[in-house]
Enzyme design. Sequence first.
Site, mmCIF file in Angstrom:
data_model
loop_
_atom_site.group_PDB
_atom_site.id
_atom_site.type_symbol
_atom_site.label_atom_id
_atom_site.label_comp_id
_atom_site.label_asym_id
_atom_site.label_seq_id
_atom_site.Cartn_x
_atom_site.Cartn_y
_atom_site.Cartn_z
ATOM 1 N N GLY A 45 0.840 -1.191 0.000
ATOM 2 C CA GLY A 45 0.000 0.000 0.000
ATOM 3 C C GLY A 45 0.874 1.240 0.000
ATOM 4 O O GLY A 45 2.015 1.205 0.476
ATOM 5 N N GLN A 50 3.035 9.935 1.139
ATOM 6 C CA GLN A 50 4.328 9.243 1.122
ATOM 7 C C GLN A 50 5.138 9.536 -0.131
ATOM 8 O O GLN A 50 6.313 9.187 -0.208
ATOM 9 C CB GLN A 50 4.128 7.727 1.240
ATOM 10 N N LEU A 99 6.700 1.925 4.290
ATOM 11 C CA LEU A 99 7.800 2.329 3.402
ATOM 12 C C LEU A 99 8.449 3.632 3.873
ATOM 13 O O LEU A 99 9.603 3.893 3.557
ATOM 14 C CB LEU A 99 7.292 2.489 1.968
ATOM 15 N N HIS A 140 -4.160 1.350 7.937
ATOM 16 C CA HIS A 140 -2.794 1.891 7.945
ATOM 17 C C HIS A 140 -2.669 3.006 6.895
ATOM 18 O O HIS A 140 -2.150 4.090 7.190
ATOM 19 C CB HIS A 140 -1.803 0.746 7.674
ATOM 20 N N GLU A 141 -3.175 2.731 5.689
ATOM 21 C CA GLU A 141 -3.021 3.712 4.606
ATOM 22 C C GLU A 141 -3.891 4.949 4.851
ATOM 23 O O GLU A 141 -3.440 6.074 4.614
ATOM 24 C CB GLU A 141 -3.364 3.085 3.247
#
Length: 188
Positions: A45, A50, A99, A140-141
Amino acid sequence: MKLPVYLYGCPVLRETAKDLEPGNPDLKKLVEDMFSTMYLSEGVGLAAPQIGRSERLVVIDADVLADTFPECKGRKFVLINPEVEILDGESISRAEGCLSLPGISEEVKRVEHIRLRWLDEDFQPHEEEISGFLARIVQHEVDHLYGRLYIDHLSPLRKQFIRTKLHNILSGKTRCDYPAKYPPKKRK
Ligand code: NI
């Protein structure tokens, strides 16, 4: 095109992202670039903050996890302006990574049953109940869109435990296997 992933300490990761409006001719290309970036860095994801854009846009492809989590089989999403509703209060701990936080993985407690509402790439509305690890990925995303990182959910003790690793990202010492944007150096 692969884009650099903004790492922990970059201010954009702490901003509240803005809703996307229809009619952006660059959207399809951006979505394509986000998928390429996510695959290159072996993530499942990626949220727009990000890659340095404070917009409510997320891409997910969880299929690679299908052997362990069958609910992830074939699940690929483009989420525009997503909204998560928690459907039950039972929280389960599982390891997560991000990430934007290379070299760190920690157990995070989350519910694994949600209702997700979102717009697709063509701004068509969708609604679905999602459970298991897929619900965790979505939470989470979507957290990223509110300037939250999964480490915000950790206990003070666990946070203390990863303090050095966080510091290493902030000071640019962490090695990253994918193109990354390190946070600006703090002047003292
Ligand atoms: Ni993340």
